[in-house]
Design a protein around this motif. Structure first.
Motif, PDB file in Angstrom:
ATOM      1  N   ARG A  28       0.834  -1.204   0.000  1.00 49.81           N
ATOM      2  CA  ARG A  28       0.000   0.000   0.000  1.00 49.81           C
ATOM      3  C   ARG A  28       0.869   1.256   0.000  1.00 49.81           C
ATOM      4  NH1 ARG A  28      -1.285   3.473   3.593  1.00 49.81           N
ATOM      5  NH2 ARG A  28      -0.544   2.244   5.349  1.00 49.81           N
ATOM      6  N   ILE A  29       1.905   1.254   0.834  1.00 49.48           N
ATOM      7  CA  ILE A  29       2.777   2.427   0.934  1.00 49.48           C
ATOM      8  C   ILE A  29       3.580   2.619  -0.357  1.00 49.48           C
ATOM      9  CG2 ILE A  29       4.775   3.387   2.140  1.00 49.48           C
ATOM     10  CD1 ILE A  29       3.616   2.134   4.711  1.00 49.48           C
ATOM     11  N   ARG A  31       2.690   1.673  -3.354  1.00 47.64           N
ATOM     12  CA  ARG A  31       1.730   2.158  -4.353  1.00 47.64           C
ATOM     13  C   ARG A  31       1.442   3.642  -4.134  1.00 47.64           C
ATOM     14  NH1 ARG A  31      -2.612  -0.674  -2.978  1.00 47.64           N
ATOM     15  NH2 ARG A  31      -1.570  -2.566  -3.644  1.00 47.64           N
ATOM     16  N   GLU A  32       1.236   4.033  -2.879  1.00 49.66           N
ATOM     17  CA  GLU A  32       0.958   5.436  -2.564  1.00 49.66           C
ATOM     18  C   GLU A  32       2.145   6.313  -2.958  1.00 49.66           C
ATOM     19  OE1 GLU A  32      -0.188   8.335   1.205  1.00 49.66           O
ATOM     20  OE2 GLU A  32       0.132   6.196   1.559  1.00 49.66           O
ATOM     21  N   ASN A  33       3.365   5.864  -2.630  1.00 49.69           N
ATOM     22  CA  ASN A  33       4.542   6.645  -2.990  1.00 49.69           C
ATOM     23  C   ASN A  33       4.676   6.792  -4.504  1.00 49.69           C
ATOM     24  OD1 ASN A  33       5.457   7.411  -0.528  1.00 49.69           O
ATOM     25  ND2 ASN A  33       7.315   6.186  -0.551  1.00 49.69           N
ATOM     26  N   HIS A  34       4.367   5.748  -5.216  1.00 47.38           N
ATOM     27  CA  HIS A  34       4.430   5.820  -6.674  1.00 47.38           C
ATOM     28  C   HIS A  34       3.466   6.894  -7.187  1.00 47.38           C
ATOM     29  CE1 HIS A  34       4.796   4.606 -10.825  1.00 47.38           C
ATOM     30  NE2 HIS A  34       3.479   4.565 -10.894  1.00 47.38           N
ATOM     31  N   GLU A  35       2.256   6.895  -6.674  1.00 48.25           N
ATOM     32  CA  GLU A  35       1.267   7.885  -7.083  1.00 48.25           C
ATOM     33  C   GLU A  35       1.704   9.301  -6.708  1.00 48.25           C
ATOM     34  OE1 GLU A  35      -2.389   6.536  -5.360  1.00 48.25           O
ATOM     35  OE2 GLU A  35      -2.437   4.737  -6.617  1.00 48.25           O
ATOM     36  N   LEU A  36       2.264   9.461  -5.513  1.00 51.70           N
ATOM     37  CA  LEU A  36       2.739  10.774  -5.075  1.00 51.70           C
ATOM     38  C   LEU A  36       3.870  11.270  -5.972  1.00 51.70           C
ATOM     39  CD1 LEU A  36       2.798  10.202  -1.205  1.00 51.70           C
ATOM     40  CD2 LEU A  36       1.214  11.684  -2.446  1.00 51.70           C
ATOM     41  N   MET A  37       4.827  10.403  -6.256  1.00 47.90           N
ATOM     42  CA  MET A  37       5.965  10.803  -7.082  1.00 47.90           C
ATOM     43  C   MET A  37       5.552  11.069  -8.522  1.00 47.90           C
ATOM     44  SD  MET A  37       9.172   8.659  -5.527  1.00 47.90           S
ATOM     45  CE  MET A  37       8.351   7.085  -5.380  1.00 47.90           C
ATOM     46  N   THR A  38       4.566  10.344  -9.011  1.00 46.65           N
ATOM     47  CA  THR A  38       4.044  10.610 -10.350  1.00 46.65           C
ATOM     48  C   THR A  38       3.411  11.997 -10.395  1.00 46.65           C
ATOM     49  OG1 THR A  38       3.661   8.259 -10.717  1.00 46.65           O
ATOM     50  CG2 THR A  38       2.444   9.792 -12.128  1.00 46.65           C
ATOM     51  N   GLU A  39       2.669  12.338  -9.367  1.00 41.32           N
ATOM     52  CA  GLU A  39       2.066  13.677  -9.287  1.00 41.32           C
ATOM     53  C   GLU A  39       3.144  14.751  -9.175  1.00 41.32           C
ATOM     54  OE1 GLU A  39      -0.608  16.863  -9.038  1.00 41.32           O
ATOM     55  OE2 GLU A  39      -0.777  14.848  -9.872  1.00 41.32           O
ATOM     56  N   MET A  40       4.181  14.475  -8.402  1.00 44.41           N
ATOM     57  CA  MET A  40       5.286  15.434  -8.273  1.00 44.41           C
ATOM     58  C   MET A  40       5.961  15.651  -9.630  1.00 44.41           C
ATOM     59  SD  MET A  40       6.794  14.105  -4.652  1.00 44.41           S
ATOM     60  CE  MET A  40       8.293  15.072  -4.669  1.00 44.41           C
ATOM     61  N   ASP A  41       6.189  14.574 -10.379  1.00 44.48           N
ATOM     62  CA  ASP A  41       6.791  14.687 -11.712  1.00 44.48           C
ATOM     63  C   ASP A  41       5.905  15.501 -12.640  1.00 44.48           C
ATOM     64  OD1 ASP A  41       9.006  13.202 -11.005  1.00 44.48           O
ATOM     65  OD2 ASP A  41       8.324  11.360 -11.985  1.00 44.48           O
ATOM     66  N   ARG A  42       4.607  15.228 -12.587  1.00 47.72           N
ATOM     67  CA  ARG A  42       3.668  15.955 -13.445  1.00 47.72           C
ATOM     68  C   ARG A  42       3.727  17.459 -13.168  1.00 47.72           C
ATOM     69  NH1 ARG A  42      -0.780  18.495 -13.396  1.00 47.72           N
ATOM     70  NH2 ARG A  42      -1.190  18.173 -11.200  1.00 47.72           N
ATOM     71  N   ARG A  43       3.748  17.804 -11.887  1.00 50.72           N
ATOM     72  CA  ARG A  43       3.808  19.222 -11.515  1.00 50.72           C
ATOM     73  C   ARG A  43       5.138  19.850 -11.905  1.00 50.72           C
ATOM     74  NH1 ARG A  43       0.899  19.813  -5.608  1.00 50.72           N
ATOM     75  NH2 ARG A  43      -0.972  18.630  -6.130  1.00 50.72           N
ATOM     76  N   TRP A  44       6.224  19.101 -11.735  1.00 49.72           N
ATOM     77  CA  TRP A  44       7.561  19.601 -12.058  1.00 49.72           C
ATOM     78  C   TRP A  44       7.639  19.945 -13.550  1.00 49.72           C
ATOM     79  CZ3 TRP A  44      11.549  20.806  -8.923  1.00 49.72           C
ATOM     80  CH2 TRP A  44      12.796  20.994  -9.487  1.00 49.72           C
ATOM     81  N   ILE A  45       7.138  19.032 -14.373  1.00 46.18           N
ATOM     82  CA  ILE A  45       7.168  19.240 -15.822  1.00 46.18           C
ATOM     83  C   ILE A  45       6.235  20.375 -16.229  1.00 46.18           C
ATOM     84  CG2 ILE A  45       6.560  18.166 -18.034  1.00 46.18           C
ATOM     85  CD1 ILE A  45       7.653  15.505 -16.761  1.00 46.18           C
ATOM     86  N   ALA A  46       5.053  20.426 -15.595  1.00 49.68           N
ATOM     87  CA  ALA A  46       4.074  21.479 -15.919  1.00 49.68           C
ATOM     88  C   ALA A  46       4.636  22.864 -15.567  1.00 49.68           C
ATOM     89  CB  ALA A  46       2.777  21.244 -15.169  1.00 49.68           C
ATOM     90  N   ALA A  47       5.513  22.931 -14.576  1.00 50.17           N
ATOM     91  CA  ALA A  47       6.100  24.209 -14.176  1.00 50.17           C
ATOM     92  C   ALA A  47       7.274  24.581 -15.080  1.00 50.17           C
ATOM     93  CB  ALA A  47       6.553  24.141 -12.717  1.00 50.17           C
ATOM     94  N   GLY A  48       7.606  23.697 -16.018  1.00 45.63           N
ATOM     95  CA  GLY A  48       8.676  24.000 -16.973  1.00 45.63           C
ATOM     96  C   GLY A  48      10.060  23.724 -16.446  1.00 45.63           C
ATOM     97  N   ARG A  49      10.178  22.965 -15.366  1.00 51.35           N
ATOM     98  CA  ARG A  49      11.483  22.700 -14.776  1.00 51.35           C
ATOM     99  C   ARG A  49      12.108  21.420 -15.319  1.00 51.35           C
ATOM    100  NH1 ARG A  49       8.966  23.530  -9.034  1.00 51.35           N
ATOM    101  NH2 ARG A  49       8.436  25.712  -9.213  1.00 51.35           N
TER     102      ARG A  49
END
Length: 51
Positions: A28-29, A31-49
């Motif tokens: 569970r943890i 899986r949760e970390n994978h989802e969190l890191m995927t969201e972090m990557d999405r935001r990082w890329i969306a911010a142009g970094r």
């Protein structure tokens, strides 16, 4: 959640994983970390970094 809150949650989960022996909890943890890191990557890329 802010990017920093996502980051802190991943760190807390990693600490839990170090001492966790229950397979289902570990899954569970992870899986949760994978989802969190995927969201972090999405935001990082969306911010142009990600360039």
């Amino acid at each position: 959640m802010t990017y920093q809150e996502l980051e802190q949650k991943v760190i807390k989960n990693r600490l839990i994983l170090r001492h966790c022996t229950d397979r289902e909890t570990r899954r569970r943890i992870i899986r949760e970390n994978h989802e969190l890191m995927t969201e972090m990557d999405r935001r990082w890329i969306a911010a142009g970094r990600g360039q």
